[in-house]
Scaffold this motif. Structure first.
Motif, PDB file in Angstrom:
ATOM      1  N   SER A 206       0.830  -1.204   0.000  1.00 24.17           N
ATOM      2  CA  SER A 206       0.000   0.000   0.000  1.00 24.17           C
ATOM      3  C   SER A 206       0.866   1.256   0.000  1.00 24.17           C
ATOM      4  N   VAL A 211      -2.947   7.179  -1.090  1.00 21.91           N
ATOM      5  CA  VAL A 211      -4.315   7.032  -0.596  1.00 21.91           C
ATOM      6  C   VAL A 211      -4.791   8.317   0.089  1.00 21.91           C
ATOM      7  N   TYR A 250      -8.251   1.323  -4.518  1.00 21.58           N
ATOM      8  CA  TYR A 250      -8.316   2.170  -3.328  1.00 21.58           C
ATOM      9  C   TYR A 250      -9.717   2.756  -3.128  1.00 21.58           C
TER      10      TYR A 250
END
Length: 396
Positions: A206, A211, A250
């Protein structure tokens, strides 16, 4: 301070002592734990004895040994009263791997009334959905509505509460914070916790910077049509190189964490659903303070986001309406009944008014057509109602 939430308590009252698992879902810190506390207080006031209630919050280290589902089942089973109803509350149950096995074994006992909460939609997928199919009912929980917010501040006028709500939103604990700096730090902490625990932790390799920028983009452009391809292009142009597939993955995680909600389009004339170019709305307008900062706010976008979340609270299916190259902000459906909503800060300008009513006048049916605005008063023009936003938010 526990903020009264009568609408949710009424739902729980109706389902109490019924052999069905009550699953409360919603973003972290929206008030699920407090709601369980309020309901436990109500049970005690109704004559339930304290020993009939078992409550565990799996974010409390005191219960860390119970994150083994077999140990959890043994612990609860040993404390069940044999000839009385037992009320079991399991808060943030997604922290227990294979929790559905313990829940299923408790559910089959006729003297157990079971309530669980979770902060991620993944808990209602996979094996849980298979194992407990038809045995649970989901109760979505949201941050405070404006009506709940205003009722918690009885010494203020509705206009004062409305202006505060526009700035601070509805996370319950934020009501107790005395200054803007404390509020900003708190909301930033909520967002960071959700992003780390409910988004980044669920994706291999990630990217925390990506994000967060994606979440900021969705917040800043709330109410605008978009797509993974468009978002990827915008983020890449800002120096955060990514792909549409990565963005799509996401987006799904942000939705599953209840941080953002997707609103698909509906072709009103053709009566068909459109799965491309949806809009996204944040769970609460306070996210803007944490993700976008002091950038000049788009007040119209904030108002639209408030209306969207209020429609969700009221149990509507919500779509963006498309009608002959024009748009209706929201087409909503409930119990087979449809309503149409436009949202505008003001209709004092005649040109703005004509733009807002144009798409509504193209719709050839007799369902309610409503324009929500900050302008005072309530007006009707050939079946199109203009309603003050505060009156509407306080109306249900």
């Amino acid at each position: 301070m526990l903020v009264p939430r009568p609408t949710y308590l009424q739902k729980l009252e109706k389902l109490a002592n019924k052999q069905i698992i009550k699953v409360l879902t919603g973003v972290r810190r929206c008030g699920k734990s407090s709601l369980l506390q309020l309901f436990q207080q109500q049970l005690l006031a109704d004559g339930v004895q304290p020993e009939q209630i078992q409550a565990i919050n799996f974010e409390d280290l005191a219960f860390s040994k119970l994150t083994d589902y077999q140990e959890l089942y043994r612990y609860l089973s040993q404390r069940l009263l044999p000839d009385q109803m037992n009320y079991i509350f399991l808060d943030e149950i997604q922290n227990v791997p294979n929790f559905e096995k313990a829940v299923d074994s408790l559910f089959i006992k006729s003297n157990v009334d079971l309530y669980i909460t979770g902060s991620n939609a993944f808990m209602l997928s996979g094996e849980l959905a298979t194992l407990l199919s038809g045995r649970y009912i989901e109760i979505p929980v949201y941050p405070l509505s404006f009506k709940e917010f205003a009722q918690a501040k009885p010494d203020q006028s509705l206009q004062e509460s409305y202006q505060q709500y526009l700035l601070r939103g509805g996370f319950p604990f934020a009501l107790q914070l005395p200054d803007d700096e404390s509020f900003r730090d708190y909301i930033d902490g909520v967002v960071n916790t959700v992003l780390v625990k409910d988004v980044l932790a669920r994706k291999d390799k990630s990217d925390s910077t990506l994000v967060r920028r994606l979440a900021a983009f969705l917040t800043d452009t709330a109410g605008s049509l978009t797509s993974p391809k468009k978002i990827a292009g915008t983020l890449t142009s800002m120096g955060e190189k990514t792909t549409p597939n990565t963005v799509a993955s996401y987006l799904e995680l942000l939705e599953n964490a209840f941080l953002f909600y997707r609103c698909d389009r509906f072709d009103i004339g053709g009566k068909k659903y459109l799965s491309i170019n949806p809009k996204y709305y944040p769970v609460d307008i306070s996210l803007r303070r944490a993700l976008v900062g002091q950038k000049r706010p788009n007040k119209g976008s904030r108002l639209e986001a408030i209306v969207y979340q209020e429609l969700r609270r009221r149990g509507y299916e919500i779509y963006v309406g498309v009608m002959q190259q024009t748009e209706v902000d929201f087409v909503v459906v409930k119990d087979g009944r449809r309503e149409y909503y436009q949202v505008s800060l003001s209709l004092d300008d005649e040109q703005t008014y004509q733009r807002e009513v144009r798409s509504l006048r193209l719709i050839d049916d007799n369902y309610p057509k409503i324009i929500l605005t900050e302008d005072p008063g309530h007006f009707d023009d050939q079946g199109i109602s203009q309603v003050n936003i505060i009156d509407w938010l306080m109306g249900e």
